[in-house]
Design a protein around this motif. Structure first.
Motif, PDB file in Angstrom:
ATOM      1  N   ARG A  48      -3.180  17.454   8.705  1.00 42.80           N
ATOM      2  CA  ARG A  48      -3.385  16.011   8.811  1.00 42.80           C
ATOM      3  C   ARG A  48      -4.735  15.663   9.448  1.00 42.80           C
ATOM      4  N   LEU A  49      -5.231  16.551  10.288  1.00 42.75           N
ATOM      5  CA  LEU A  49      -6.498  16.272  10.952  1.00 42.75           C
ATOM      6  C   LEU A  49      -7.145  17.571  11.399  1.00 42.75           C
ATOM      7  N   SER A  50      -8.448  17.527  11.551  1.00 39.03           N
ATOM      8  CA  SER A  50      -9.218  18.704  11.941  1.00 39.03           C
ATOM      9  C   SER A  50     -10.309  18.265  12.905  1.00 39.03           C
ATOM     10  N   ASN A  51     -10.747  19.192  13.736  1.00 36.37           N
ATOM     11  CA  ASN A  51     -11.808  18.890  14.695  1.00 36.37           C
ATOM     12  C   ASN A  51     -13.192  19.192  14.114  1.00 36.37           C
ATOM     13  N   TRP A  84     -11.266   8.737   7.829  1.00 36.09           N
ATOM     14  CA  TRP A  84      -9.969   8.952   7.188  1.00 36.09           C
ATOM     15  C   TRP A  84     -10.176   9.099   5.684  1.00 36.09           C
ATOM     16  N   PHE A  85      -9.767  10.237   5.156  1.00 35.55           N
ATOM     17  CA  PHE A  85      -9.836  10.478   3.721  1.00 35.55           C
ATOM     18  C   PHE A  85      -8.437  10.256   3.155  1.00 35.55           C
ATOM     19  N   ILE A  86      -8.282   9.225   2.345  1.00 32.04           N
ATOM     20  CA  ILE A  86      -6.961   8.808   1.882  1.00 32.04           C
ATOM     21  C   ILE A  86      -6.934   8.725   0.360  1.00 32.04           C
ATOM     22  N   GLY A 134      -6.985  14.449  -5.894  1.00 29.66           N
ATOM     23  CA  GLY A 134      -8.083  15.113  -5.190  1.00 29.66           C
ATOM     24  C   GLY A 134      -7.596  16.154  -4.201  1.00 29.66           C
ATOM     25  N   PHE A 135      -6.508  15.847  -3.500  1.00 29.05           N
ATOM     26  CA  PHE A 135      -5.977  16.804  -2.527  1.00 29.05           C
ATOM     27  C   PHE A 135      -5.310  17.992  -3.224  1.00 29.05           C
ATOM     28  N   GLN A 136      -4.631  17.713  -4.336  1.00 26.92           N
ATOM     29  CA  GLN A 136      -4.045  18.819  -5.098  1.00 26.92           C
ATOM     30  C   GLN A 136      -5.146  19.752  -5.606  1.00 26.92           C
ATOM     31  N   ASP A 137      -6.242  19.161  -6.080  1.00 23.42           N
ATOM     32  CA  ASP A 137      -7.354  19.980  -6.568  1.00 23.42           C
ATOM     33  C   ASP A 137      -7.953  20.814  -5.438  1.00 23.42           C
ATOM     34  N   TYR A 138      -8.037  20.212  -4.238  1.00 22.60           N
ATOM     35  CA  TYR A 138      -8.548  20.954  -3.083  1.00 22.60           C
ATOM     36  C   TYR A 138      -7.637  22.135  -2.755  1.00 22.60           C
ATOM     37  N   MET A 139      -6.313  21.889  -2.687  1.00 22.23           N
ATOM     38  CA  MET A 139      -5.374  22.964  -2.371  1.00 22.23           C
ATOM     39  C   MET A 139      -5.422  24.056  -3.433  1.00 22.23           C
ATOM     40  N   ILE A 181       0.853  -1.197   0.000  1.00 22.57           N
ATOM     41  CA  ILE A 181       0.000   0.000   0.000  1.00 22.57           C
ATOM     42  C   ILE A 181       0.887   1.244   0.000  1.00 22.57           C
ATOM     43  N   ARG A 182       0.562   2.176  -0.883  1.00 24.55           N
ATOM     44  CA  ARG A 182       1.280   3.449  -0.913  1.00 24.55           C
ATOM     45  C   ARG A 182       0.275   4.586  -0.868  1.00 24.55           C
ATOM     46  N   ILE A 183       0.614   5.597  -0.056  1.00 26.65           N
ATOM     47  CA  ILE A 183      -0.297   6.709   0.217  1.00 26.65           C
ATOM     48  C   ILE A 183       0.230   7.974  -0.448  1.00 26.65           C
ATOM     49  N   ASN A 184      -0.626   8.682  -1.162  1.00 26.79           N
ATOM     50  CA  ASN A 184      -0.260   9.986  -1.706  1.00 26.79           C
ATOM     51  C   ASN A 184      -0.494  11.102  -0.696  1.00 26.79           C
ATOM     52  N   GLU A 185      -1.660  11.085  -0.045  1.00 26.09           N
ATOM     53  CA  GLU A 185      -2.016  12.140   0.908  1.00 26.09           C
ATOM     54  C   GLU A 185      -3.199  11.666   1.736  1.00 26.09           C
ATOM     55  N   PHE A 186      -3.395  12.303   2.905  1.00 26.74           N
ATOM     56  CA  PHE A 186      -4.550  11.939   3.721  1.00 26.74           C
ATOM     57  C   PHE A 186      -4.876  13.046   4.713  1.00 26.74           C
ATOM     58  N   THR A 187      -6.094  13.001   5.219  1.00 28.97           N
ATOM     59  CA  THR A 187      -6.496  13.842   6.334  1.00 28.97           C
ATOM     60  C   THR A 187      -7.612  13.123   7.088  1.00 28.97           C
ATOM     61  N   VAL A 188      -7.824  13.506   8.340  1.00 25.56           N
ATOM     62  CA  VAL A 188      -8.780  12.821   9.204  1.00 25.56           C
ATOM     63  C   VAL A 188      -9.731  13.842   9.833  1.00 25.56           C
TER      64      VAL A 188
END
Length: 493
Positions: free
Chosen positions: A481-484, A412-414, A462-467, A390-397
């Protein structure tokens, strides 16, 4: 051996011994910094308002100078921006590093003639420590790239301002000018996607030996190199053997990077910010980064769980403990006083003092009292992918407090490069790893207050498009990496 690598080894040995001198006497080193800061700022407006001339001890300082963030310090900074002198530090700053992210928009962080050299020397010394420890200096004859913001500066009231990385570009030592890439013209391109494409064209046939930048944006560069060359980056750049990074934890990216490069390369972690250069990795063998105690910065540390108390205990360097999560507070020779930069750190060593960045005090999940921090989600993800492809490009929780059915959960959005064969099994591993990382989270799972994590896949880029959608593509911008809350993930969806 060529002349430049030979001289680099001699220089590296000298810097190593100078570092050992102050690192082996940390409390006295910080005491001298503390006294010097107060002396130099005693005749400033801030110094007069806070009775610097009467401060003799750290306890005096803590009584007179409250903890502040940017918004609290803003009335003073606005005077400096307007051209007034002797406000936070003697005279005027040389530059303002302009950043974003506060509730009121742009932040202007001062850089002075006293503080600016440490930004340059610290990055240099990180490389020299690597040379001293490994004996590898051959890379200094090759080309080096630093993915950074535009060096174009603007002027207001006699002070230049721009992005920190762009300001630093004006201070590249002469002995590196011929080695440095990309060209000045390319570095000035504001559009990040255009800039990366141009950098690929400029560097593709060069002898690149050192590559530096925030991992997420270096990954974008590597992917475009791979698309152009049709082979791993390590074959395109056969002598590339050192990756220098900062801003975010490299571990979640490591498997993807090694796949893109086609082999392992050494890495050096840095901890720079507009507010100061705080630490760098001084050893390939030891965990953590050496905290820079002699760089015109006086450090305080507040335990994270006490930070929002009415009167939290402020600790100095001689009082810190291993493994405790501290909010980092700084006073600097750029005129920041008892300033909360927002980062949290943990000490991995007390002889010498080494740290890891554990997260942001405002970036956590505690929707149910669990207070999960960045280091914990990064470590859990790393554990979950060990021994897999498994390889991860980006994530946030983010927390899901009001699901349509069932118990609440952490979502978890991965963005996967290689997805798990079974997403549910992977979610189970991730949840088990989180339970090990955070006992409060474990209690909530056991007590059936929360159900196990839910993994939601994010489409490619998807994360690049968001940024890009929020105007933060590239440069020194980082994804939390994470938000409340769910502000980020709602936009991702």
């Amino acid at each position: 051996m060529a002349l430049k690598p030979f001289l680099a080894k001699i220089f590296a040995r000298n810097i190593y011994h100078k570092t050992q001198a102050w690192a082996s006497n940390p409390i006295e080193t910080q005491r001298k910094v503390f006294k010097d800061l107060l002396h130099q700022a005693s005749k400033t407006s801030f110094g007069a308002d806070h009775h610097f001339d009467q401060i003799k001890t750290f306890d005096d300082f803590a009584k007179n100078v409250p903890i502040r963030d940017y918004e609290d310090l803003k009335p003073y900074i606005e005077k400096v921006v307007n051209g007034e002198e002797n406000i936070l530090w003697k005279g005027k700053p040389l530059y303002f590093a302009k950043t974003s992210g506060t509730t009121s928009g742009a932040k202007y962080i001062p850089l002075t003639k006293e503080s600016m050299p440490f930004h340059i020397e610290s990055a240099r010394n990180a490389i020299l420590h690597y040379i001293h420890e490994t004996g590898n200096s051959s890379f200094v004859d090759g080309k080096m790239i630093f993915l950074q913001g535009s060096p174009i500066l603007e002027e207001e009231n006699g002070i230049n301002f721009g992005r920190l990385s762009g300001i630093v570009a004006h201070f590249v030592p002469k002995y590196l000018q011929k080695n440095r890439m990309p060209s000045w013209e390319t570095n000035c391109i504001e559009d990040w996607e255009k800039k990366i494409n141009t950098i690929v064209e400029e560097t593709f046939d060069q002898n690149m030996t050192v590559i530096s930048g925030i991992p997420s944006w270096v990954q974008m560069y590597f992917e475009k190199l791979h698309q152009k060359g049709g082979k791993p980056v390590g074959e395109i750049f056969k002598n590339f053997n050192l990756f220098i990074y900062g801003g975010v934890n490299y571990e979640p990216y490591r498997a993807k990077f090694e796949n893109l490069i086609g082999r392992k390369v050494d890495s050096i972690e840095l901890f720079p910010a507009s507010e100061g250069f705080f630490a760098y990795q001084d050893s390939q063998k030891e965990k953590g980064m050496l905290l820079l105690l002699n760089s015109g910065i006086f450090y305080e540390f507040i335990k994270s769980e006490e930070f929002y108390n009415s009167n939290p205990k402020r600790h100095t360097i001689g009082e810190v403990e291993l493994g405790v999560n501290y909010v980092l507070i700084i006073s600097t020779n750029a005129g920041l006083w008892a300033y909360n930069i927002g980062d949290t750190v943990q000490f991995t060593s007390l002889k010498p003092y080494r740290i890891i960045v554990s997260g942001r005090i405002k970036h956590f999940i505690s929707a149910f009292g669990e207070h999960v921090i960045g280091k914990e989600v990064e470590s859990a993800l790393q554990e979950a992918i060990i021994g897999t492809n498994i390889r991860i490009n980006e994530f946030t929780v983010a927390p899901q407090i009001n699901p349509k059915e069932g118990l609440p959960y952490h979502e978890w959005f991965i963005e996967f490069e290689n997805e798990p064969d079974n997403l549910d099994d992977f979610a189970d591993k991730l949840d088990q790893a989180m339970c090990k990382q955070n006992l409060y989270y474990d209690d909530l799972i056991i007590g059936k207050v929360l159900r196990k994590v839910v993994v939601t896949t994010v489409v490619k880029n998807g994360f690049q498009d968001y940024m890009k959608s929020i105007g933060k593509l590239g440069g020194q911008n980082k994804l939390p990496r994470l938000s409340n809350d769910r502000k980020i993930v709602d936009l991702l969806k």
